[in-house]
Enzyme design. Structure first.
Site, PDB file in Angstrom:
ATOM      1  N   LYS A 149       1.286  -3.748   2.481  1.00 26.50           N
ATOM      2  CA  LYS A 149       1.077  -4.234   1.116  1.00 26.50           C
ATOM      3  C   LYS A 149       2.109  -5.331   0.842  1.00 26.50           C
ATOM      4  CE  LYS A 149      -0.115   0.402  -0.666  1.00 26.50           C
ATOM      5  NZ  LYS A 149       0.166   1.407  -1.734  1.00 26.50           N
TER       6      LYS A 149
ATOM      7  N   ASP B 239      -1.485   3.819   8.573  1.00 26.78           N
ATOM      8  CA  ASP B 239      -2.597   3.984   7.648  1.00 26.78           C
ATOM      9  C   ASP B 239      -3.468   2.735   7.562  1.00 26.78           C
ATOM     10  OD1 ASP B 239      -0.130   5.306   7.111  1.00 26.78           O
ATOM     11  OD2 ASP B 239      -0.784   5.925   5.128  1.00 26.78           O
TER      12      ASP B 239
ATOM     13  N   ARG C 169      -1.038  12.892   9.335  1.00 26.20           N
ATOM     14  CA  ARG C 169      -2.158  12.137   8.762  1.00 26.20           C
ATOM     15  C   ARG C 169      -2.043  10.642   9.048  1.00 26.20           C
ATOM     16  NH1 ARG C 169      -3.209  14.023   3.358  1.00 26.20           N
ATOM     17  NH2 ARG C 169      -2.153  12.296   2.334  1.00 26.20           N
TER      18      ARG C 169
END
Length: 403
Positions: A158, A168, A238
């Site tokens: 980002k 991610d 994750r």
């Protein structure tokens, strides 16, 4: 099996309403495949085709929405039930205006998470030929053109996290990027897409275990960053799940003769070897901090387990991984249904033990420590787990019982 969960009365009435108009949903039972039970539960619980809820009321264009739209679109392809296609279309219609403007989306944020729903836009344009979906997808593609990058060309996760690549982001951006390139014949884009994966491998893969650190700070200025490598300090399950799904999905679009394709397939095989070494021998699933199952406070986590099960099963189904990994995928899926799933008296499927969220830096500051990862709250039916559970079920069912 976990204890039965208590379902809000509104869900019962919603299910009744949905069932009146759809004979498929009215027959939800234990005799149905898991994919149908999961998808039906989600649609019934989210009337109006919304992908947010009262516990996590993020109504903005976001990556959880993107995951659920991917999962439900694939459920439509898998089952032929038009309910799921209609849900995806209605959801996108909430956000995409006739001129292609996406409500709540800001390109100037340069946030890879916001690319997540992009594949659904492209699928919808393919099926309906409505130009607004193409225009919206073009906007996301423009973001990638302008996205800030590391010196080697890796996308910043980002704009507010300068010089950082996170695992991610490979799921959020690259399958959309590859699908767009395939549809609109941007053949040169595939080298750039492969570069994103190879950059994250170079900087976050641990050569000893084959596991991947959550993030990498090129500047090495973040408090969480190793002063020598720039990596965050732990293997969060994750994060690796997002990366694994992004990798197996991106290969759907890579041309067979693209010169970097074999490198990506090798990365997938190496990753499959690594994660299965840390698959819990008793439960068949994975710990929140993958390599530290014996530490107090660590716990078996549902979303990553679903993501790994999906990756392994799809990798075998697509002949990207050796057939033996299907046994790992099935053992994982059985562990998921045994340890994380409950079904209430109305037939709704609940998925427990899902880490709500985890990141790096920010305010309050997230340091990537073991203590940080195990302290993040857990949620019931969080979409990051529920969407991955649906995807895993579809791939397990595609594999069949005799393979």
């Amino acid at each position: 099996m976990l204890v039965r969960s208590v379902i809000a009365p509104i869900y019962v009435s919603v299910l009744a309403i949905v069932c009146q108009g759809n004979t498929g949903l009215s027959q939800m039972s234990e005799d149905q495949p898991w994919s149908q039970r999961i998808a039906q539960s989600f649609v019934a619980r989210h009337p109006g085709a919304v992908t947010y809820d009262s516990i996590s009321p993020d109504q903005k264009w976001n990556y959880e929405q993107g995951l659920m739209l991917v999962a439900l679109y694939k459920a439509w392809k898998h089952t032929g039930d038009q309910t799921y296609f209609n849900f995806v279309k209605e959801n996108l219609d909430h956000y995409v205006q006739q001129n292609g403007t996406i409500i709540s989306y800001k390109r100037s944020d340069y946030n890879l998470d916001n690319i997540g729903p992009g594949r659904a836009l492209l699928w919808m344009f393919e099926k309906t030929k409505e130009e607004k979906f193409r225009f919206a997808a073009d906007t996301l593609r423009r973001q990638l053109t302008e996205q800030p990058r590391t010196r080697e060309g890796g996308f910043w996760h980002k704009k507010i996290y300068p010089f950082q690549m996170w695992l991610d982001g490979l799921f959020m951006a690259e399958p959309f990027y590859a699908m767009y390139a395939s549809l609109f014949e941007e053949t040169g884009a595939f080298d750039d897409i492969a570069q994103q994966f190879m950059a994250i491998v170079r900087h976050t893969r641990d050569p000893k275990t084959g596991l991947y650190y959550h993030g990498w700070d090129e500047s090495k200025q973040q408090k969480w960053a190793n002063v020598n490598t720039g990596c965050s300090p732990n293997f969060w399950a994750r994060a690796m799940g997002w990366f694994a799904m992004g990798l197996v999905d991106v290969l759907d679009y890579f041309p067979e003769d693209q010169h970097q394709r074999s490198n990506l397939v090798q990365i997938l095989n190496d990753l499959a070897e690594a994660i299965t070494r840390f698959q819990d021998s008793k439960s068949g699933v994975w710990y929140q901090v993958v390599d530290q199952g014996e530490r107090e406070g660590n716990y078996l986590e549902a979303s990553a387990s679903c993501m790994f099960a999906y990756t392994l099963a799809k990798g075998v189904n697509r002949e990207l991984l050796p057939p033996a990994f299907l046994d790992n995928a099935r053992r994982a899926f059985n562990g998921i249904t045994e340890h994380f799933v409950s079904v209430d008296e109305n037939g709704f499927v609940d998925l427990h033990q899902i880490c709500r969220s985890a990141g790096l830096g920010g305010n309050p500051y997230r340091d990537g420590s073991f203590e940080y990862y195990i302290s993040e709250p857990k949620r019931l039916n969080d979409m990051k787990g529920y969407g991955s559970f649906l995807l895993a079920a579809i791939e397990i069912e595609k594999a069949g019982v005799d393979r």
